[in-house]
Write an enzyme that holds these catalytic residues in place. Structure first.
Site, PDB file in Angstrom:
ATOM      1  N   GLU A  53       0.824  -1.201   0.000  1.00  9.70           N
ATOM      2  CA  GLU A  53       0.000   0.000   0.000  1.00  9.70           C
ATOM      3  C   GLU A  53       0.864   1.259   0.000  1.00  9.70           C
ATOM      4  O   GLU A  53       0.598   2.212  -0.743  1.00  9.70           O
ATOM      5  CB  GLU A  53      -0.912   0.022   1.237  1.00  9.70           C
ATOM      6  CG  GLU A  53      -1.806  -1.204   1.366  1.00  9.70           C
ATOM      7  CD  GLU A  53      -1.218  -2.284   2.247  1.00  9.70           C
ATOM      8  OE1 GLU A  53      -1.960  -2.830   3.078  1.00  9.70           O
ATOM      9  OE2 GLU A  53      -0.006  -2.586   2.084  1.00  9.70           O
ATOM     10  N   ALA A  74      12.292 -42.792  -0.812  1.00  7.42           N
ATOM     11  CA  ALA A  74      11.990 -43.816  -1.811  1.00  7.42           C
ATOM     12  C   ALA A  74      12.220 -45.172  -1.164  1.00  7.42           C
ATOM     13  O   ALA A  74      13.173 -45.355  -0.402  1.00  7.42           O
ATOM     14  CB  ALA A  74      12.878 -43.648  -3.042  1.00  7.42           C
ATOM     15  N   ALA A 110      21.154 -54.638   1.073  1.00  8.47           N
ATOM     16  CA  ALA A 110      21.946 -55.014   2.245  1.00  8.47           C
ATOM     17  C   ALA A 110      23.331 -54.369   2.249  1.00  8.47           C
ATOM     18  O   ALA A 110      23.884 -54.078   3.315  1.00  8.47           O
ATOM     19  CB  ALA A 110      22.071 -56.540   2.323  1.00  8.47           C
ATOM     20  N   ARG A 159      11.495 -30.474  -5.658  1.00 11.82           N
ATOM     21  CA  ARG A 159      12.631 -29.721  -5.130  1.00 11.82           C
ATOM     22  C   ARG A 159      12.547 -28.258  -5.572  1.00 11.82           C
ATOM     23  O   ARG A 159      12.766 -27.336  -4.782  1.00 11.82           O
ATOM     24  CB  ARG A 159      13.945 -30.318  -5.638  1.00 11.82           C
ATOM     25  CG  ARG A 159      14.393 -31.591  -4.972  1.00 11.82           C
ATOM     26  CD  ARG A 159      15.750 -32.003  -5.501  1.00 11.82           C
ATOM     27  NE  ARG A 159      16.246 -33.234  -4.896  1.00 11.82           N
ATOM     28  CZ  ARG A 159      17.434 -33.782  -5.156  1.00 11.82           C
ATOM     29  NH1 ARG A 159      18.238 -33.197  -6.044  1.00 11.82           N
ATOM     30  NH2 ARG A 159      17.797 -34.889  -4.548  1.00 11.82           N
ATOM     31  N   ASP A 176      26.594 -40.296   0.157  1.00  9.45           N
ATOM     32  CA  ASP A 176      26.112 -40.188  -1.227  1.00  9.45           C
ATOM     33  C   ASP A 176      26.632 -38.968  -1.981  1.00  9.45           C
ATOM     34  O   ASP A 176      26.500 -38.908  -3.199  1.00  9.45           O
ATOM     35  CB  ASP A 176      24.576 -40.142  -1.239  1.00  9.45           C
ATOM     36  CG  ASP A 176      23.950 -41.393  -0.637  1.00  9.45           C
ATOM     37  OD1 ASP A 176      24.610 -42.452  -0.675  1.00  9.45           O
ATOM     38  OD2 ASP A 176      22.818 -41.303  -0.127  1.00  9.45           O
ATOM     39  N   ALA A 199      14.927 -38.568   8.379  1.00  8.35           N
ATOM     40  CA  ALA A 199      13.480 -38.639   8.143  1.00  8.35           C
ATOM     41  C   ALA A 199      12.765 -39.084   9.412  1.00  8.35           C
ATOM     42  O   ALA A 199      11.740 -38.505   9.809  1.00  8.35           O
ATOM     43  CB  ALA A 199      13.183 -39.603   7.000  1.00  8.35           C
ATOM     44  N   ALA A 212      13.795 -38.778  12.475  1.00  7.00           N
ATOM     45  CA  ALA A 212      13.915 -37.762  13.525  1.00  7.00           C
ATOM     46  C   ALA A 212      12.847 -36.686  13.367  1.00  7.00           C
ATOM     47  O   ALA A 212      12.236 -36.246  14.357  1.00  7.00           O
ATOM     48  CB  ALA A 212      15.310 -37.142  13.484  1.00  7.00           C
TER      49      ALA A 212
END
Length: 345
Positions: free
Chosen positions: A55, A157, A167, A187, A203, A276, A278
């Site tokens: 405004e 996933a 394993a 994302r 990773d 995840a 947690a």
């Protein structure tokens, strides 16, 4: 008197202007000043924390006294408090505006009351104009005000038997290209993507939103790393277009508060099972994205670990918002109710 056609058109324009502003600590708001004849005198929008509200931005483009008798069309109820800037309701009153048309009420206790202040000063006020469109625009910001923290989506996933990895720890790729493309689209819609230091070390993810050809999408989430282990200097996350935010702590509530203060509204958690779990255990997850692949892995690497459920009565029940087929995979979108603590009514 209900909103006129020219005021409704001005509201549509104000909503377009609002989207020019950044999504952050403050809401995206647009404003249009109309003459008594319904002609556009000025336009404005909020450009971020510490800048004039929409405004005031619009009024500043007019000569002194030019807004007397005019109508202000605003996407959010004019605020009624003094923060980094003064109350917009008072600015409109001092400018001599005769009528204010707005879309949605301000949901924040500290800022609400602008409409009442305007009416008390003799200004005609009309609310709830193009409310649905304004609510869509402000949905993320409103959720933050309600939750007191960013909205959190936890994504993982898994195989059909609930495993996040084989394993030997390998997990690329459980899901197919359609599911991975969906992840990158989500994302790009998030303000921040969160992983733990364990995922960074194992990773080395880039944490970018990418197209199928590997190119970066226009919108990128801020990369966030949580955990006490140091992030290697050559980690891929350092090559992200945005500077990584690293929090050497396990206090997720403190991290979310810090992210809120930077303007983050939508958080996508993509860490492994530990992170995840947690977020779920601490009652800080609002939505779950579970990508389920038609493969069986067996073994001892579940998609989730300990989330504070020790008996079936404590199970976290979700509302299934959607089930989508993505190639051979399924995406289950679940909404979580707030965790009730002892002492809640």
């Amino acid at each position: 008197m209900p909103a006129t056609q020219s005021e409704r058109r001005a509201m549509a324009r104000a909503l377009t202007l609002a989207r020019r502003g950044p999504r952050g600590v403050n809401p995206q708001v647009g404003a249009v000043i109309l003459s008594p004849a319904g002609e556009v005198l000025a336009e404005g929008w909020h450009r971020g924390a510490g800048t004039p509200h929409a405004e005031v931005d619009a009024l500043s483009q007019l000569p002194q006294g030019a807004a007397r008798g005019a109508t202000a069309v605003v996407t959010l109820e004019p605020c009624n408090h003094t923060g980094r800037t003064g109350p917009c309701a008072q600015a409109l009153i001092e400018a001599g505006v005769a009528r204010v048309v707005y879309a949605v009420d301000d949901p924040t206790p500290v800022a609400t009351g602008g409409a009442e202040r305007l009416r008390a000063a003799g200004v005609e006020v009309i609310g709830s104009v193009r409310t649905s469109e304004a609510n869509d625009l402000l949905a993320s910001w409103v959720r933050v005000q309600r939750l007191g923290r960013p909205h959190v989506t936890v994504k993982w996933a898994q195989s059909l038997d609930g495993r996040a990895a084989a394993a030997d720890g390998t997990s690329q790729w459980i899901t197919g290209p359609e599911a991975r493309a969906d992840v990158h689209r989500r994302r790009a819609a998030a303000d921040a993507i969160v992983v733990g230091t364990g995922t960074v070390l194992a990773d080395d993810p880039a944490l970018t939103a990418r197209a199928a050809d590997g190119s970066l999408l226009p919108d990128q989430p801020a990369p966030v790393v949580i955990g006490r282990s140091p992030v290697p200097a050559d980690a891929a996350v350092h090559r992200h277009p945005l500077t990584p935010l690293v929090y050497p702590t396990h206090d997720l509530t403190a991290v979310l508060q810090a992210l809120r203060e930077t303007g983050v509204q939508r958080v996508l958690v993509e860490g492994g099972p530990t992170l995840a779990s947690a977020f779920l255990r601490d009652g800080l997850a609002d939505e779950v994205l579970a990508y389920v692949a038609p493969v069986l892995l067996g073994g001892t690497r579940p998609a989730l670990t300990e989330i504070g459920v020790h008996t079936i009565a404590q199970a976290r029940r979700l509302t299934v918002a959607a089930i989508e087929r993505l190639g051979d995979d399924l995406l289950v979108v679940g909404r979580l109710a707030p965790v009730r603590t002892e002492g809640d009514d």
